[in-house]
Design a protein around this motif. Structure first.
Motif, PDB file in Angstrom:
ATOM      1  N   CYS A   1     -39.698 -16.218  -1.420  1.00 36.40           N
ATOM      2  CA  CYS A   1     -39.009 -15.246  -0.794  1.00 36.40           C
ATOM      3  C   CYS A   1     -38.657 -14.240  -1.489  1.00 36.40           C
ATOM      4  CB  CYS A   1     -37.662 -15.684  -0.526  1.00 36.40           C
ATOM      5  SG  CYS A   1     -36.821 -17.048   0.095  1.00 36.40           S
ATOM      6  N   ASN A   2     -39.853 -14.069  -2.810  1.00 34.05           N
ATOM      7  CA  ASN A   2     -39.493 -13.034  -3.492  1.00 34.05           C
ATOM      8  C   ASN A   2     -40.683 -12.326  -2.897  1.00 34.05           C
ATOM      9  OD1 ASN A   2     -40.407 -10.994  -6.006  1.00 34.05           O
ATOM     10  ND2 ASN A   2     -41.053 -12.939  -7.457  1.00 34.05           N
ATOM     11  N   PRO A   3     -40.010 -10.889  -2.988  1.00 33.54           N
ATOM     12  CA  PRO A   3     -41.431  -9.787  -1.965  1.00 33.54           C
ATOM     13  C   PRO A   3     -41.899  -9.711  -2.998  1.00 33.54           C
ATOM     14  CG  PRO A   3     -38.908  -8.519  -2.634  1.00 33.54           C
ATOM     15  CD  PRO A   3     -39.097 -10.103  -3.141  1.00 33.54           C
ATOM     16  N   PHE A   4     -42.173  -9.520  -4.238  1.00 31.44           N
ATOM     17  CA  PHE A   4     -44.037  -9.305  -5.071  1.00 31.44           C
ATOM     18  C   PHE A   4     -44.285 -10.406  -5.432  1.00 31.44           C
ATOM     19  CE2 PHE A   4     -39.943  -6.497  -6.466  1.00 31.44           C
ATOM     20  CZ  PHE A   4     -40.760  -5.586  -5.877  1.00 31.44           C
ATOM     21  N   TYR A   5     -44.620 -11.763  -4.840  1.00 29.55           N
ATOM     22  CA  TYR A   5     -45.053 -12.313  -4.832  1.00 29.55           C
ATOM     23  C   TYR A   5     -46.010 -12.683  -3.238  1.00 29.55           C
ATOM     24  CZ  TYR A   5     -46.828 -17.157  -4.735  1.00 29.55           C
ATOM     25  OH  TYR A   5     -47.680 -18.769  -4.792  1.00 29.55           O
ATOM     26  N   ASN A   6     -47.390 -13.030  -3.307  1.00 28.75           N
ATOM     27  CA  ASN A   6     -48.605 -13.096  -2.926  1.00 28.75           C
ATOM     28  C   ASN A   6     -48.634 -13.858  -2.867  1.00 28.75           C
ATOM     29  OD1 ASN A   6     -50.586 -11.587  -0.814  1.00 28.75           O
ATOM     30  ND2 ASN A   6     -51.009 -10.602  -3.228  1.00 28.75           N
ATOM     31  N   PRO A   7     -48.560 -14.433  -0.695  1.00 30.53           N
ATOM     32  CA  PRO A   7     -48.497 -15.724  -0.959  1.00 30.53           C
ATOM     33  C   PRO A   7     -50.132 -16.206  -0.919  1.00 30.53           C
ATOM     34  CG  PRO A   7     -47.603 -14.511   0.516  1.00 30.53           C
ATOM     35  CD  PRO A   7     -47.741 -14.312   0.182  1.00 30.53           C
ATOM     36  N   GLY A   8     -49.863 -16.969  -2.406  1.00 33.44           N
ATOM     37  CA  GLY A   8     -51.374 -17.698  -2.243  1.00 33.44           C
ATOM     38  C   GLY A   8     -52.218 -17.648  -3.823  1.00 33.44           C
ATOM     39  N   ASP A   9     -51.086 -17.054  -4.382  1.00 33.11           N
ATOM     40  CA  ASP A   9     -51.450 -16.173  -5.808  1.00 33.11           C
ATOM     41  C   ASP A   9     -51.187 -17.626  -6.516  1.00 33.11           C
ATOM     42  OD1 ASP A   9     -52.654 -14.615  -5.441  1.00 33.11           O
ATOM     43  OD2 ASP A   9     -50.687 -13.695  -6.063  1.00 33.11           O
ATOM     44  N   ARG A  10     -51.033 -17.755  -7.756  1.00 32.85           N
ATOM     45  CA  ARG A  10     -50.991 -19.036  -8.792  1.00 32.85           C
ATOM     46  C   ARG A  10     -49.396 -18.507  -9.367  1.00 32.85           C
ATOM     47  NH1 ARG A  10     -54.251 -22.078 -10.749  1.00 32.85           N
ATOM     48  NH2 ARG A  10     -53.013 -22.958 -12.316  1.00 32.85           N
ATOM     49  N   ILE A  11     -48.660 -19.526  -8.948  1.00 38.33           N
ATOM     50  CA  ILE A  11     -47.404 -18.941  -9.699  1.00 38.33           C
ATOM     51  C   ILE A  11     -46.881 -19.575 -10.559  1.00 38.33           C
ATOM     52  CG2 ILE A  11     -44.724 -20.078  -8.719  1.00 38.33           C
ATOM     53  CD1 ILE A  11     -45.911 -22.087  -6.806  1.00 38.33           C
ATOM     54  N   GLN A  12     -46.122 -18.033 -10.860  1.00 41.21           N
ATOM     55  CA  GLN A  12     -45.912 -17.611 -12.262  1.00 41.21           C
ATOM     56  C   GLN A  12     -44.373 -17.335 -12.422  1.00 41.21           C
ATOM     57  OE1 GLN A  12     -48.622 -14.710 -12.200  1.00 41.21           O
ATOM     58  NE2 GLN A  12     -49.965 -15.604 -13.472  1.00 41.21           N
ATOM     59  N   SER A  13     -43.341 -17.161 -11.721  1.00 43.00           N
ATOM     60  CA  SER A  13     -42.122 -17.856 -11.967  1.00 43.00           C
ATOM     61  C   SER A  13     -41.254 -18.315 -12.957  1.00 43.00           C
ATOM     62  CB  SER A  13     -41.555 -18.065 -10.470  1.00 43.00           C
ATOM     63  OG  SER A  13     -40.170 -18.083 -10.259  1.00 43.00           O
ATOM     64  N   ARG A  14     -40.261 -18.005 -13.899  1.00 47.78           N
ATOM     65  CA  ARG A  14     -39.982 -18.527 -14.143  1.00 47.78           C
ATOM     66  C   ARG A  14     -38.804 -19.413 -14.210  1.00 47.78           C
ATOM     67  NH1 ARG A  14     -37.767 -14.195 -17.925  1.00 47.78           N
ATOM     68  NH2 ARG A  14     -39.914 -13.707 -18.215  1.00 47.78           N
ATOM     69  N   ALA A  15     -38.156 -19.373 -13.298  1.00 53.08           N
ATOM     70  CA  ALA A  15     -36.877 -19.742 -12.318  1.00 53.08           C
ATOM     71  C   ALA A  15     -37.362 -21.073 -11.698  1.00 53.08           C
ATOM     72  CB  ALA A  15     -36.138 -19.354 -11.780  1.00 53.08           C
ATOM     73  N   PHE A  16     -39.154 -20.831 -11.406  1.00 50.17           N
ATOM     74  CA  PHE A  16     -39.897 -22.273 -10.978  1.00 50.17           C
ATOM     75  C   PHE A  16     -40.385 -23.562 -12.166  1.00 50.17           C
ATOM     76  CE2 PHE A  16     -43.095 -24.746  -8.876  1.00 50.17           C
ATOM     77  CZ  PHE A  16     -42.351 -25.295  -7.675  1.00 50.17           C
ATOM     78  N   ASP A  17     -40.934 -22.377 -13.161  1.00 46.55           N
ATOM     79  CA  ASP A  17     -40.997 -23.101 -14.261  1.00 46.55           C
ATOM     80  C   ASP A  17     -39.848 -23.551 -15.037  1.00 46.55           C
ATOM     81  OD1 ASP A  17     -43.980 -23.412 -15.754  1.00 46.55           O
ATOM     82  OD2 ASP A  17     -43.137 -22.418 -16.843  1.00 46.55           O
ATOM     83  N   ASN A  18     -38.678 -23.107 -15.157  1.00 46.83           N
ATOM     84  CA  ASN A  18     -37.254 -23.994 -15.779  1.00 46.83           C
ATOM     85  C   ASN A  18     -37.307 -25.173 -14.733  1.00 46.83           C
ATOM     86  OD1 ASN A  18     -37.626 -22.580 -17.848  1.00 46.83           O
ATOM     87  ND2 ASN A  18     -35.417 -20.774 -16.669  1.00 46.83           N
ATOM     88  N   MET A  19     -37.350 -25.199 -13.203  1.00 45.19           N
ATOM     89  CA  MET A  19     -36.605 -26.508 -12.533  1.00 45.19           C
ATOM     90  C   MET A  19     -38.167 -27.333 -12.621  1.00 45.19           C
ATOM     91  SD  MET A  19     -36.463 -28.020  -9.758  1.00 45.19           S
ATOM     92  CE  MET A  19     -38.167 -27.288  -9.783  1.00 45.19           C
ATOM     93  N   VAL A  20     -38.993 -27.252 -13.171  1.00 46.95           N
ATOM     94  CA  VAL A  20     -39.962 -27.818 -13.146  1.00 46.95           C
ATOM     95  C   VAL A  20     -39.846 -28.779 -14.849  1.00 46.95           C
ATOM     96  CG1 VAL A  20     -42.095 -28.349 -13.759  1.00 46.95           C
ATOM     97  CG2 VAL A  20     -41.314 -26.745 -11.486  1.00 46.95           C
ATOM     98  N   THR A  21     -39.167 -28.292 -15.751  1.00 50.55           N
ATOM     99  CA  THR A  21     -39.210 -28.321 -17.188  1.00 50.55           C
ATOM    100  C   THR A  21     -37.857 -29.776 -16.730  1.00 50.55           C
ATOM    101  OG1 THR A  21     -39.741 -26.040 -17.333  1.00 50.55           O
ATOM    102  CG2 THR A  21     -39.480 -27.738 -19.560  1.00 50.55           C
ATOM    103  N   SER A  22     -36.942 -28.710 -16.341  1.00 47.96           N
ATOM    104  CA  SER A  22     -35.262 -30.284 -15.876  1.00 47.96           C
ATOM    105  C   SER A  22     -36.324 -31.155 -15.162  1.00 47.96           C
ATOM    106  CB  SER A  22     -34.668 -29.062 -15.773  1.00 47.96           C
ATOM    107  OG  SER A  22     -34.904 -28.698 -13.775  1.00 47.96           O
ATOM    108  N   MET A  23     -36.927 -30.914 -14.450  1.00 47.24           N
ATOM    109  CA  MET A  23     -37.192 -32.651 -13.572  1.00 47.24           C
ATOM    110  C   MET A  23     -38.058 -32.993 -14.778  1.00 47.24           C
ATOM    111  SD  MET A  23     -37.861 -30.860  -9.814  1.00 47.24           S
ATOM    112  CE  MET A  23     -40.102 -31.668 -10.390  1.00 47.24           C
ATOM    113  N   MET A  24     -38.945 -32.722 -15.237  1.00 52.95           N
ATOM    114  CA  MET A  24     -40.108 -33.903 -16.436  1.00 52.95           C
ATOM    115  C   MET A  24     -38.857 -34.502 -17.204  1.00 52.95           C
ATOM    116  SD  MET A  24     -43.161 -31.223 -16.949  1.00 52.95           S
ATOM    117  CE  MET A  24     -45.017 -31.497 -15.406  1.00 52.95           C
ATOM    118  N   ILE A  25     -37.945 -33.935 -17.812  1.00 52.97           N
ATOM    119  CA  ILE A  25     -37.328 -33.826 -19.417  1.00 52.97           C
ATOM    120  C   ILE A  25     -35.546 -34.401 -18.448  1.00 52.97           C
ATOM    121  CG2 ILE A  25     -38.180 -32.695 -20.758  1.00 52.97           C
ATOM    122  CD1 ILE A  25     -35.314 -30.739 -20.527  1.00 52.97           C
ATOM    123  N   GLN A  26     -35.019 -34.718 -17.093  1.00 48.58           N
ATOM    124  CA  GLN A  26     -34.518 -35.097 -17.001  1.00 48.58           C
ATOM    125  C   GLN A  26     -33.968 -36.530 -17.677  1.00 48.58           C
ATOM    126  OE1 GLN A  26     -34.330 -34.872 -12.495  1.00 48.58           O
ATOM    127  NE2 GLN A  26     -32.106 -36.109 -12.488  1.00 48.58           N
TER     128      GLN A  26
END
Lengths: 139, 944
Positions: free
Chosen positions: A112-137
Motif C-alpha cells: 500500500c505504500n505509494p512509494f514502493y515499486n512492486p517487484g523491488d526488494r522489500i526494504q520497509s522497516r515495519a515489515f522487517d520488525n514484524m519478521v523479527t518479532s515472528m522469529m523470536i516469538q
C-alpha cells in the motif's frame, strides 16, 4: 521459532529473505529455493480446481532433518516461505497459519505504500520488525 | 519359493503367472513375518503390475530401462546386495540383456493385477519393510527410485517427491565416492523427471561437489564443471549477459553467485583460464549490485590475476557440450550514463556555402509548410545530428561515466566503435576515483573517409578484459543521436599574431565563438600594425581566404577606419601548402572622439571669447596665448581621474573564411575568428574649439584648447604651425590659421544616395565628409617623446555647426579691387593723394540661388591703434560719385560688379569698411556670407 522467512515474487525471485543464523545464510537460500519446486507443483495442482476459493496456506512443503518448510501463496501468486526448526514440536499447524496471515497483512501494508515499486526488494522497516518479532516469538 | 517362481516367470515374460505367484508368495510371507522377503515379493508384484499397466513405458528406452530396473533388483533381492550394487553403479550397462517389453503387451487382462493406486501403496509397504533392515538400504533406495518413476508416469509429482525425500535419507554406508556421485546424479535426474528443476539443480551441484571432494585423490574437475553447467538452468541463470542487461536483476543472487564462484574455480582447476576469466567477468558484470565491497575487491583481484595469464577477449567460447559462452562486455565498469557527440570547435567547424535558398525545400514538397513533413524530419533528426565532422580531423564524443566500485578503476584502451565510415579511434586511458560521480570522458577519433558515421558503442579494457559495449544494449543511457555526416577534408588554419594573447573574451553577443583573442593598448589616435601569421597546419592546401571584420557595437563614436588591410599581398602567396606560413597585415587605427566631457567644457569657458564668431575688431589676436592657468587642474583629483584616465575599449572580430582541398569542391568552408581587444587610452583632448576670422576673408583662425591627459610630456604639431609642448595634465590653446574650406565642391557626391537616405543621415554624412576634409588639412599630430609613440588627433568630433559655418567659405565671394588690384588680407594698397582711386566690388555667387540686389556703403575710417576709430573723415576723403553701390540680383554662379572711386585728400592710413545694407529679401541668408574684407589704403604724398 521461525528460522527463515522469505517473500518470493510471482516470477520466483526473492523480494525479501531473512534468516536468523546469518552465517548459514546460503543454506537457507538453497532450502527456500528448492522448496519453490514444491510450491509450484502445489499451485499447478490446485489452480485447476477453484482459483477463487482455494486455500492460501499450502501447509508443509517438505521436512528435512532439522527443519520444516511451510508455504503460503497469495492470490497474486506471491509466495511466503517459512523455515521452522523441526525440534520445535509444540508448533501447531494453526499457529503457522496465523503467522502466515500476519505476514500477509504486513506485506499488504508494504504494497500500500505509494512509494514502493512492486517487484523491488522489500526494504520497509515495519515489515522487517514484524519478521523479527515472528522469529523470536517463541524460542 | 513362490516368490522365486514369480521372479522366474516375470523374467520369462509370463506376466500372468508371475502375478499369481507373487500374490501367493505375499500371502505366505505375511504369515511368516519375513519382512525382507515380503518386501521383495511386494515389489515384484508391483513390477509386474507396472509392466501390465504401462506396457510401452513412456518411451522406448526409458520403458526398457524401467523394466529391467524392476526385474533385476527383484533378482538381486534373492542374491542380496552384490548384484544390487552393480545395478546402482551402472544401470545403463545392463540395458542390452533385458527382455523386450513388447512381448508382454499381448498378454490379456488379469484379475490379479494391481490398480495404479495399489502399486504405490504396495511400494510404500515394501519400502517400509525394507527399511527395517539396515543392510537393505540399497534395495530400499532402489524401490524408492522405481516408485518415483512410476509416479512420474502417473504425473503425481507430490507423492514422488515424498518418495525421493525418503530416498535421500536412506543411509547407505561404505559407498565409494563414485557411487555417491552417481547417487546424487540419479536423484537430480529423477527430480528433473517430476519437474522439480530446482531440486534437481541442487543435487546436481552436490554431485559436482562430490566429484572434487577433498577425500578423492584425483578430483574430476572436468566432470564437476560439466555437472555445474547443467545446474545453471535450475537456478534460472543464463550465461548470456544480454539477459541481464534489461532492468534490475531478479533472481537468487546469493545462490547464483555461489554457483558462479564454483564455476570459476572449477574452470580454473580444469586448466582453462579463458573460461574462468569469462565466468569471472560474467560474475562481476551481472552480480555487481549484490557484491559487497570486500567481494568486489576480491573478485577483481582474482580477475586481474587470471587475465595476466590469459586476457579476456570478445570471442564466444565454445564448450565441448555444444554450449557456447557469449562474450561478456563490462557495461557497468564503468557505467556510462550519457553519450554525446561533440561538434568540432568553432574554428574548425565546416560551413556550407549557401546555395539557393529553399531549393531543398521545394524538392521535398510543393508546400511551403506541411506539418507532416515537419514531423517526419523531427523523427529523422532524433537519430541524426545536424552538424558535420570533417575527414581527417579529430572528432570527439563525450561520455559521462561513473565508477561504481569502491576503489580506483583503471580503464585502458577506451575507444569508439563506429560503423559507416573508416574511423581511426584513438584510445584513451583513464583512471576513475572510487565511487566517483558522473565523470566526463572524451573519446576521440579521426574519420578517414567521408560518409555517414554512426557511433555504435565503445570498447574498453578493464582488469585485462577487453569488452565491446554497444550503446543499444546499455540500460538507462541517454544519447542525443549517434549519427553524423563526415564531409571531405578541409585545410586547417592557425593564426598567430604579433600581439599578446588576451585573457579578455569578447561578449558572447557577437554570436560566433572566437578562437583567439589578442589585446593591445593604444593611445587615442595612435595606429599600429597587426601582423597575422597564417599557418596551414592541416593536410590540405589552402586555396581560398576571405577576411571580414566586425566591430562590436560600442557607445564610442569611431572616426575613420578602425581596421584596414590589403588582402592581395596575402592572396598572392596562395595556395598555401600544408605547413606553409603566410603573413597578413592589418592596420589598427583608433580614433575616438577627441572632444572632452561636458563638465570640462563648461569649466574652461571662462575665456570670454565667444564662439559665436562675429568678426572681432582686431585681427591681431591670433597670437598663441599660453594658458597655463590653474583652472583646469582645479577640479578634485578623483573626478579628474574619472574624466580623463577613463580607458575605453574597442572590440572587433576578424573572420577568416577559408577553404581548400576536396572540401572546397564540395562547397564547405571554415571560419576562424580572431578577437581583437583594443584598450584606448586618452591622449589629447580638445577642450574647446572656436574660430577667429583672419584678416583675409579666405582664411580664418581655428583656436583649439588642447589638454594633455596622459602622464607624459606630449608635443602637438600641426602641418603648418610650430610644435606645442604640453606637460602632463596641461592645457594650452593653440591657434591654427587655416584656409577656409569650400565644402560645396564635394558634398554633392552623396547626392545620389539622398534618394533613399533620409535627410538626417544625409546631413550626418556631409558632416563627416567635412570633418575628414578639415582633419586632413589640419594634420594635427601628437607625440610622446618619452614613450616614442605618436599618433594623430582629430577635431572631427567637436566641430559644431557654428564653427563649421565659420570655416566654410561663404558662397558669396566678395572681391574688392583697388585700382584694379585685388585687395585682401593685410596687403596695403598704396595710392597717391589727389588721385582718384578706383574701387571695384565684385560679387561671385556660388550659392545655388540668386541673391540680391544689394546696397553697399563704403565707410572710410582711420584706426588710431588705440581702440579709437575716427569715422569723421569728411574732410580728408571724398567720393567720386556715390559712396553707395548698388548691385543687381546675381544669378547662381553669376558675377556682378560695381564701380566707384575715392579721392584721398591727405596722406595717412585709411581703412575702408564696406557696410552692407540689409534688405528684407536677404534675411534668410547667414550673416557670415556678407563678410566683406576691409581695405587698407595708404595714401602717400605725390612724388614730386
Amino acid at each position: 521459532m521461525a528460522v527463515c522467512v522469505a517473500v518470493i515474487a510471482k516470477e520466483n525471485y526473492p523480494l525479501y529473505i531473512r534468516s536468523t543464523p546469518t552465517e548459514n545464510e546460503l543454506k537457507f537460500h538453497y532450502m527456500v529455493h528448492t522448496s519453490l519446486d514444491v510450491v509450484d507443483e502445489k499451485i499447478s495442482a490446485m489452480g485447476k480446481a477453484l482459483v477463487d476459493q482455494r486455500e492460501l496456506y499450502l501447509g508443509l512443503l517438505y521436512p528435512t532433518e532439522d527443519y520444516k518448510v511451510y508455504g503460503y501463496v497469495t492470490n497474486s501468486k506471491v509466495k511466503f516461505v517459512m523455515v521452522v526448526d523441526s525440534s520445535n514440536t509444540a508448533l501447531r499447524d494453526n499457529e503457522i497459519r496465523s503467522m502466515f496471515r500476519k505476514l500477509h497483512n504486513s506485506y499488504t501494508d508494504v504494497m500500500c505504500n505509494p512509494f514502493y515499486n512492486p517487484g523491488d526488494r522489500i526494504q520497509s522497516r515495519a515489515f522487517d520488525n514484524m519478521v523479527t518479532s515472528m522469529m523470536i516469538q517463541v524460542c | 519359493m513362490r516368490k522365486h517362481v514369480g521372479d522366474l516367470c516375470l523374467q520369462a515374460g509370463m506376466l500372468q503367472d508371475s502375478l499369481v505367484h507373487y500374490h501367493m508368495s505375499v500371502e505366505l510371507l505375511r504369515s511368516v513375518n519375513d519382512f525382507l522377503w515380503l518386501g521383495a515379493a511386494l515389489e515384484g508384484l508391483c513390477s509386474a503390475s507396472v509392466i501390465y499397466h504401462y506396457p510401452g513405458g513412456t518411451g522406448g528406452k526409458s520403458g526398457a530401462r524401467r523394466f529391467q530396473g524392476s526385474t533385476l533388483p527383484a533378482e538381486a533381492a534373492n542374491r542380496h546386495r552384490p548384484g544390487a550394487q552393480e545395478v546402482l553403479i551402472d544401470p545403463g550397462a545392463l540395458t542390452t540383456n533385458g527382455i523386450n517389453p513388447d512381448t508382454s503387451t499381448e498378454i490379456g487382462r488379469a484379475k490379479n493385477c494391481l490398480s495404479p493406486e495399489d502399486i504405490i501403496d504396495k511400494y510404500k509397504e515394501a519400502i517400509s519393510y525394507y527399511s527395517k533392515y539396515k543392510n537393505a538400504g540399497v534395495i530400499e533406495l532402489e524401490a524408492c527410485i522405481k516408485a518415483v518413476r512410476v509416479l512420474a508416469i502417473q504425473k503425481r509429482s507430490m507423492e514422488a517427491s515424498e518418495f525421493l525425500q525418503n530416498a535421500v535419507y536412506i543411509n547407505l554406508r561404505q559407498l565409494s565416492e563414485e557411487e555417491k556421485i552417481q547417487r546424487y546424479s540419479i536423484l537430480s535426474e529423477l527430480y528433473e523427471l517430476i519437474g522439480f528443476h530446482r531440486k534437481s539443480a541442487f543435487f546436481k551441484r552436490v554431485a559436482a561437489m562430490q566429484c572434487v571432494a577433498p577425500s578423492i585423490a584425483e578430483p574430476g574437475w572436468r566432470a564437476c564443471y560439466k555437472l555445474l553447467l547443467e545446474t545453471l538452468p535450475g537456478y534460472s541463470l543464463s550465461l548470456d549477459p544480454k539477459d541481464f542487461s534489461r532492468g534490475t536483476h531478479r533472481g537468487w543472487a546469493a545462490v547464483q553467485m555461489r554457483l558462479l564462484h564454483e564455476l570459476v574455480y572449477a574452470s580454473r582447476r580444469m586448466g582453462n583460464p579463458a573460461l574462468s576469466v569469462r565466468h569471472l567477468s560474467f560474475l562481476l558484470q551481472t552480480m555487481l549490485d549484490f557484491l559487497s565491497d570486500q567481494e568486489k575487491k576480491d573478485v577483481t583481484q582474482s580477475l586481474e590475476n587470471y587475465t595476466s595469464k590469459c586476457p579476456g577477449t570478445m570471442e564466444p567460447i565454445a564448450l565441448p557440450g555444444g554450449l557456447t559462452l557469449p562474450p561478456v562486455p563490462f557495461t557497468k565498469l564503468p557505467i556510462v550514463r550519457h553519450v554525446k557527440l561533440l561538434n568540432l570547435p568553432a574554428s574548425l567547424r565546416p560551413h556550407k556555402v549557401k546555395s539557393l535558398l529553399g531549393q531543398n525545400m521545394s524538392t521535398k514538397s510543393p508546400f511551403i509548410y506541411s506539418p507532416i513533413i515537419a514531423h517526419n524530419r523531427g523523427e529523422e533528426r532524433s537519430k541524426k545530428i545536424d552538424f558535420q565532422w570533417v575527414q581527417g580531423d579529430v572528432c570527439e564524443v563525450q561520455l559521462m561515466v561513473y565508477n561504481p566500485m569502491p576503489f580506483e578503476l583503471r580503464v585502458e584502451n577506451m575507444g569508439l566503435l563506429t560503423s559507416g565510415v573508416e574511423f581511426e579511434s584513438l584510445p584513451a586511458a583513464l583512471s576513475l576515483p572510487a565511487e566517483s560521480g558522473l565523470y566526463p570522458v572524451t573519446l576521440v577519433g579521426v574519420p578517414q573517409t567521408t560518409g555517414t558515421i554512426t557511433v555504435n558503442g565503445y570498447h574498453t579494457t578493464v582488469f585485462g578484459v577487453f569488452s565491446d559495449c554497444l550503446l543499444d544494449n546499455l540500460p538507462g543511457i541517454k544519447t542525443s543521436g549517434s549519427t553524423v555526416e563526415v564531409i571531405p577534408a578541409l585545410p586547417r588554419l592557425q593564426i598567430s599574431t604579433s600581439l599578446p594573447r588576451s585573457a579578455h573574451s569578447l561578449q558572447p553577443s557577437s554570436g560566433d565563438e572566437v578562437s583567439t583573442n589578442v589585446s593591445v593598448q593604444l593611445y587615442n589616435g595612435e595606429s599600429q600594425q597587426l601582423i597575422i601569421k597564417l599557418e596551414n597546419i592541416g593536410m590540405e592546401p589552402l586555396e581560398k581566404l576571405e577576411v571580414t571584420s566586425k566591430v562590436l557595437t560600442t557607445k564610442e563614436k569611431l572616426y575613420g577606419d578602425f581596421l584596414s588591410w590589403k588582402l592581395e599581398e596575402t592572396l598572392a602567396q596562395f595556395p598555401l601548402l600544408p605547413g606553409k606560413v603566410a603573413t597578413f597585415t592589418i592596420n589598427i587605427k583608433v580614433k575616438l572622439d577627441f572632444s572632452c566631457q561636458e563638465n570640462l567644457l563648461q569649466d574652461l569657458s571662462d575665456d570670454g571669447i565667444s564662439v559665436s564668431g562675429f568678426p572681432l575688431s582686431s585681427p591681431f589676436r591670433q597670437v598663441v596665448r599660453p594658458r597655463v592657468e590653474g583652472k583646469p587642474v582645479n577640479p578634485p583629483e578623483s573626478s579628474k581621474a574619472g574624466d580623463y584616465s577613463h580607458v575605453k575599449t574597442l572590440e572587433a572580430v576578424l573572420n577568416f573564411k577559408y577553404s581548400g582541398g576536396p572540401g572546397h569542391t564540395e562547397g564547405y568552408y571554415r571560419n576562424l575568428s580572431l578577437g581583437l581587444h583594443v584598450e584606448v587610452e586618452p591622449s589629447v583632448f580638445f577642450t574647446r574649439v572656436s574660430t577667429l576670422p583672419a584678416s583675409s576673408t579666405r582664411q580664418c583662425h581655428l583656436l583649439l584648447d588642447v589638454f594633455n591627459s596622459t602622464e607624459h610630456e606630449l608635443t602637438v604639431s600641426t602641418r603648418s604651425s610650430e610644435v606645442l609642448i604640453l606637460h602632463a595634465g596641461e592645457c594650452q590653446r593653440m591657434a591654427i590659421q587655416v584656409d577656409k574650406f569650400n565644402f560645396e565642391s564635394f558634398p554633392e557626391s552623396p547626392g545620389e544616395k539622398g534618394q533613399f537616405a533620409n535627410p538626417k543621415q544625409l546631413e550626418e554624412e556631409r558632416r563627416e565628409a567635412r570633418g575628414l576634409e578639415i582633419h586632413s588639412k589640419l594634420g594635427i599630430h601628437w607625440r610622446i617623446p618619452s614613450l616614442k609613440r605618436s599618433g594623430e588627433a582629430s577635431v572631427e568630433g567637436l566641430l559644431n555647426q557654428l564653427v563649421l559655418e565659420h570655416l566654410q567659405l561663404a558662397p558669396l565671394q566678395w572681391d574688392v579691387l583697388v585700382d584694379g588690384q585685388l585687395c585682401d588680407r593685410e596687403a596695403v594698397a598704396a595710392c597717391q593723394v589727389g588721385d582718384p582711386v578706383r574701387l571695384e566690388v565684385r560679387l561671385t555667387n556660388q550659392s545655388p540661388r540668386s541673391v540680391g540686389p544689394f546696397a553697399l556703403t563704403v565707410v572710410p575710417f582711420q584706426d588710431h591703434q588705440n581702440g579709437v576709430h575716427n569715422y569723421d573723415l569728411r574732410d580728408t576723403v571724398s567720393f567720386v560719385g556715390s559712396s553707395t553701390f548698388y548691385l543687381d540680383a546675381v544669378q547662381p554662379s553669376g558675377q556682378s560688379a560695381c564701380l566707384g572711386a575715392l579721392l584721398f585728400l591727405y596722406t595717412g592710413d585709411f581703412f575702408l569698411h564696406i557696410r552692407f545694407h540689409e534688405d528684407s529679401t536677404s534675411k534668410e541668408l547667414p550673416p557670415s556670407w556678407f563678410c566683406l574684407p576691409s581695405v587698407h589704403v595708404r595714401a602717400l604724398e605725390v612724388q614730386a
